[in-house]
Scaffold this active site. Structure first.
Site, PDB file in Angstrom:
ATOM      1  CE1 TYR A 110      50.287  56.049  41.402  1.00 14.71           C
ATOM      2  CE2 TYR A 110      51.203  57.649  42.933  1.00 14.71           C
ATOM      3  CZ  TYR A 110      50.128  57.154  42.218  1.00 14.71           C
ATOM      4  OH  TYR A 110      48.906  57.774  42.309  1.00 14.71           O
ATOM      5  CG  ASP A 120      43.666  46.101  30.022  1.00 13.42           C
ATOM      6  OD1 ASP A 120      44.249  47.113  30.482  1.00 13.42           O
ATOM      7  OD2 ASP A 120      44.221  44.991  29.963  1.00 13.42           O
ATOM      8  CG  ASN A 157      40.386  57.836  38.252  1.00 18.36           C
ATOM      9  OD1 ASN A 157      40.934  58.507  39.122  1.00 18.36           O
ATOM     10  ND2 ASN A 157      39.840  56.643  38.519  1.00 18.36           N
TER      11      ASN A 157
END
Length: 250
Positions: A153, A62, A89
């Protein structure tokens, strides 16, 4: 076999763009650790690569946890050898207008996309710095330039771009390059779930009018990771079909 003898970690590598990156690096000869929050997904993807003759392994991690990032790098070095390449990523996208954006959505987006990138980069820089060699490639997004309904985002990926530039300056003296890839509209399972109407609008805003592939991103990563990219650092490479230049009205 540009990367033969090298080892790499790809976070969020169990599917989509991450899996394509892991596949490309392994195809270039690297030993790849696929790291993912889903242990099952990471194991499955690593097994698929291994069955095709590539060298891939898995680890559950995580990235929002600094301790987990440190453990991921330590496990890789213990089992696969010195870490040469880190690809950050792992990421999530929670879209919605600012009026509907919750604190939880904002905090979770930054925790995974930005703090996760920092956690993993810091862990990698510690071991790469000792050897004065390494490659860090961060997956940002064309969305960092801004897009409707993507304030969280875009902010997180804009942070990734700024983090990339600053870290490149800091780590250059240690022989470590740090670069970013900014994908645009890429053919992933998430995109395939969109309705035909949404896809039509997305493609209408795309200068090329076509969708990119995860493999396109994998090839770009392999440039930064390999010897050809040795003198390139602090840069952002757009894999976006021209959308970073302008967008057609959607």
């Amino acid at each position: 076999m540009n990367l033969y003898g090298k080892t790499a970690i790809v976070t969020g590598g169990a599917q989509g763009i991450g899996l394509a990156i892991a596949t490309e690096l392994a195809s270039q000869g690297a030993v790849v650790t696929i790291a993912d929050r889903s242990a099952e997904g990471a194991e499955r993807s690593a097994a698929e690569l291994t069955e095709s003759g590539l060298r891939a392994f898995s680890v559950a991690a995580d990235v929002t946890s600094a301790e987990a990032a440190d453990a991921m790098v330590a496990t890789h070095e213990e089992r696969r050898g010195p870490l040469d390449i880190l690809v950050n990523n792992a990421g999530i996208s929670i879209n919605g207008s600012i009026r509907k954006l919750t604190d939880e959505d904002w905090n979770r987006t930054l925790a995974v996309n930005l703090t996760g990138t920092m956690n993993c980069s810091r862990a990698a820089a510690r071991v790469m710095g000792e050897r004065r060699s390494g490659r860090i490639v961060n997956i940002a997004s064309r969305a960092w330039l801004g897009w409707f309904g993507q304030s969280a985002y875009a902010a997180s990926k804009g942070g990734v771009v700024s983090f990339t530039r600053s870290l490149a300056i800091e780590l250059a003296r240690l022989g470590i390059t740090v670069n970013a890839i900014a994908p645009g509209l890429i053919d992933t399972p998430l995109i395939r779930n969109e309705t035909p109407e949404v896809m039509e609008r997305l493609l209408a805003a795309q200068p090329t009018g076509v969708i990119g592939t995860p493999e396109d991103v994998g090839w770009a990563v392999s440039y930064f990771a390999g010897s050809a990219g040795a003198s390139t650092t602090g840069q952002v490479l757009y894999v976006c079909g021209g959308k970073s230049l302008y967008t057609r009205p959607a």
